[in-house]
Each structure stands twice: as C-alpha cells, then as structure tokens.
Design an enzyme around this catalytic site. Structure first.
Site, PDB file in Angstrom:
ATOM      1  N   GLU A   1       0.820  -1.214   0.000  1.00 33.64           N
ATOM      2  CA  GLU A   1       0.000   0.000   0.000  1.00 33.64           C
ATOM      3  C   GLU A   1       0.858   1.270   0.000  1.00 33.64           C
ATOM      4  O   GLU A   1       0.590   2.212  -0.744  1.00 33.64           O
ATOM      5  CB  GLU A   1      -0.954   0.002   1.200  1.00 33.64           C
ATOM      6  CG  GLU A   1      -2.070  -1.022   1.112  1.00 33.64           C
ATOM      7  CD  GLU A   1      -1.659  -2.408   1.616  1.00 33.64           C
ATOM      8  OE1 GLU A   1      -0.491  -2.570   2.035  1.00 33.64           O
ATOM      9  OE2 GLU A   1      -2.512  -3.320   1.593  1.00 33.64           O
TER      10      GLU A   1
ATOM     11  N   PHE B   1      -6.730  -0.104   4.931  1.00 31.81           N
ATOM     12  CA  PHE B   1      -5.344  -0.333   4.542  1.00 31.81           C
ATOM     13  C   PHE B   1      -4.651   0.931   4.049  1.00 31.81           C
ATOM     14  O   PHE B   1      -3.432   0.921   3.836  1.00 31.81           O
ATOM     15  CB  PHE B   1      -5.272  -1.433   3.485  1.00 31.81           C
ATOM     16  CG  PHE B   1      -5.818  -2.755   3.955  1.00 31.81           C
ATOM     17  CD1 PHE B   1      -5.888  -3.058   5.309  1.00 31.81           C
ATOM     18  CD2 PHE B   1      -6.287  -3.692   3.054  1.00 31.81           C
ATOM     19  CE1 PHE B   1      -6.397  -4.255   5.754  1.00 31.81           C
ATOM     20  CE2 PHE B   1      -6.802  -4.911   3.484  1.00 31.81           C
ATOM     21  CZ  PHE B   1      -6.857  -5.194   4.842  1.00 31.81           C
TER      22      PHE B   1
END
Length: 358
Positions: free
Chosen positions: A84, A112
């Site tokens: 991410e 996330f």
C-alpha cells in the site's frame, strides 16, 4: 467529464454499492482518458478500478506472456501487490512527473490506507492530483472483522490539510465526488461502501460540491427552522432519513443533511452554513458508524461507534452496535426531551456534546 454524462436517471435504480458506482465512472473514463492510470494493492477485483481485462492493459513485461500473465509497458492498469505505501508513493511520482500528464488512481480497502498514510500526506503537502479509492469503508464489511473495519481513520484524513475526503451516500453522490476529484488540484480520497445503498431522492452531484446540503425535510420544517437536524455520510444517510421519518410529526420538523465532505462545507459562507445547520432553535445529531471525533464542530450529539467492530454479517453488526432506525429514534427522542422546556429547544452549550449510544 464522462461522469457528468451519466445522469441520475440513467444510474442503476436498484441499491448498489458505492464502490460499484465508482466502477461505472472508471468504465466510462478508461477508454477515453489516456492520462488515466489505475491500480490496486492486490484488490483490483474488489475495488472496481479495472475497465478492461485485455492483457495489453496490464502494466507489466510482455515477456511474461508465456506464463499467461503477459502485459504491456503501455498498459494503464497496475497490479501493485500487497504494497500500500509503495503504491501510493509510486502514484505520487506519476502525478508529479508533469501536471496533467498522468492521472493516477490507486485503490485498496479504506483501513489499509493507514499503511500508506505517510505517502498520502506527502501528496497533500505537494498538492498532487492523485485519486484514492478507499472501499469497504465501515463495519458493513462484515465477516472480515475488526482488523478490516475502520473506526477512527476518517478523523485522521478529515483533519489532514490539502486533501478532499469524500464519503458519498449513493451512486449520484459518487458521480459528484468523482467530478470534484477530477477538477481539484489536490488529492482526493473517495470512501466507498461494500454493501448496497439505495439511490436517494434528494441527492445531487451539485450538492456534493457544496460539501453538505439538505436531502430530506419534513413538511413541518419546510416553512421554518426544523426541530431536529441529522447530519450523516455514506451508508448511514439512508438510515438517518428513516430515523427522521419516524420522528416526524405535525409538531416536530426534521431535516437530514448529507455531508460527504467537511472540508468543502467549511469553505462556504457563514450564511450558507447557518442555512443548512441552524445554530438556534434546532438540535443537531450526527449519525455515522465511525468515531464521533470531529462532529462536535457541527452537532450537539452523535450516534457513533465507541469500540472496534466484530466479525459478523453487516445487518447483524448494525443491529448489535445500535444502528437500527427504531433504536436511534428512541434515543434521539429522549435527547430532544432532555433539551426541550415549555416547547422551547434549549440548545446545549459548548462542551456538552452527547454520545447517544453510550
């Protein structure tokens, strides 16, 4: 802009998840906007940011064609893997390369984006036009449980300067959120639902541009200040409308305000904000299945989360945590009674913010 061509009457009339409504925009933009580069952190099929399944649209080496995973270095759909922070940092570089040369859109579950927060902050600091598609944005994600259910994360991104954090209430507001994101000169994050939301009568993309606007008002409130005002976002907006309908009577006027973007609402004049959220004569309650942090700026009380979530089907979780319209209506009615004397609303003082689910 292609999203503007998808008129409300042409949107799906049945309930649809806002992540899927966002996918409608991607499907329209992908073939006609060559600057668009989309991608995901191993969740492409869940975040609906891919508009083509053609191998040539996947950005990767064509030498992988023998493995059945061939792509093209001209591809505009990037599979970043479970990275991410790297995904958002790469998107920053793409956006910084040259103004308007590349429009990066990156996606993962909302929770996330916490892993990518430093890179999101750098995009805001540099005023880079990056679009973040943050799906599965509440306890409605269900069985994945509290590790995946954001409770306090929105408060962080709403407090960050230089970014538009938008949580649309239905497909129409998604069109408005995309319009803002494409026209902005700062990054934008769209917080989108896993579960289906109904297309609401009062929503409009023009309203989204104002940050907050009334989408429901009872007859008793049409000619004056309402007695109760509900502010809500995303999935909870249609719940707030149900609550307002339950509390509406000839003697009690109710209003529901959708506030998809606090930052945009805050830019308006004091007169507009007073028109939407009357500071005298009305009790204002925020309804959102996240932490209430920040809502005291706009409301006198909130219906909010006070713990991490749980693993269960979405309907059971909303019931377990008290977000059934009937339960909310009971608690709001008691709150109203506590602050009404001789038919006059006694507006709570600063610092007297109440948590109605505690």
């Amino acid at each position: 802009m292609e999203a503007q061509k998808v008129f409300k009457g042409n949107l799906p009339q049945e309930p649809i998840a806002t992540r899927k409504a966002s996918g409608i925009v991607i499907a329209k933009l992908g073939p006609v906007l060559p600057q668009l580069m989309t991608g995901s952190a191993d969740l492409m099929d869940s975040t609906f940011v891919a508009w083509s399944k053609a191998p040539s649209m996947t950005f990767q080496s064509p030498n992988l064609s023998g493995s059945g995973k061939g792509g093209s270095f001209a591809g505009r759909q990037i599979r970043y893997g479970i990275r991410e922070h790297a995904m958002v940092a790469i998107a920053n570089g793409l956006a910084a390369y040259h103004p308007n040369a590349i429009l990066p859109v990156v996606s993962t579950f909302f929770m996330f984006f916490l892993y990518a927060a430093p890179a999101v902050r750098m995009a805001a600091l540099q005023r880079l036009r990056v679009l973040y598609i943050a799906t599965h944005d509440g306890i409605g994600i269900g069985e994945d449980g509290p590790t995946h259910q954001p409770i306090a994360l929105a408060s962080f991104f709403r407090a960050m300067p230089g970014i538009n954090f938008l949580r649309p209430a239905d497909a129409e507001e998604v069109m408005g959120a995309w319009t803002i994101a494409l026209q902005a000169n700062v990054p934008s994050m769209l917080s989108l639902s896993r579960q289906a939301l109904p297309l609401l009568d009062g929503t409009s993309r023009e309203g989204v541009a104002r940050g907050g606007y009334p989408i429901f008002q009872s007859k008793a409130a049409l000619n004056g200040v309402p007695d109760l005002v509900f502010i809500s976002t995303g999935f909870e907006v249609h719940l707030a409308i149900e609550v307002a309908s339950l509390l509406t009577s000839d003697a009690c006027g109710t209003r529901v305000v959708s506030m998809p973007c606090q930052a945009l609402f805050d830019q308006h004049s004091a007169e507009y904000k007073e028109e939407v959220l009357p500071t005298a004569g009305a009790l204002i309650v925020a309804v959102e299945a996240w932490s209430s942090f920040g809502w005291a700026r706009y409301a006198h009380a909130s219906v909010s989360m006070h713990s991490f979530g749980l693993s269960a089907p979405a309907d059971l979780l909303y019931k377990h945590f008290g977000f059934e319209p009937e339960n909310i209506a009971i608690r709001v009615r008691k709150f109203q009674q506590r602050h009404t004397k001789n038919s006059v609303v006694m507006v709570p003082a600063v610092g007297k913010f109440e948590e109605l689910l505690l």
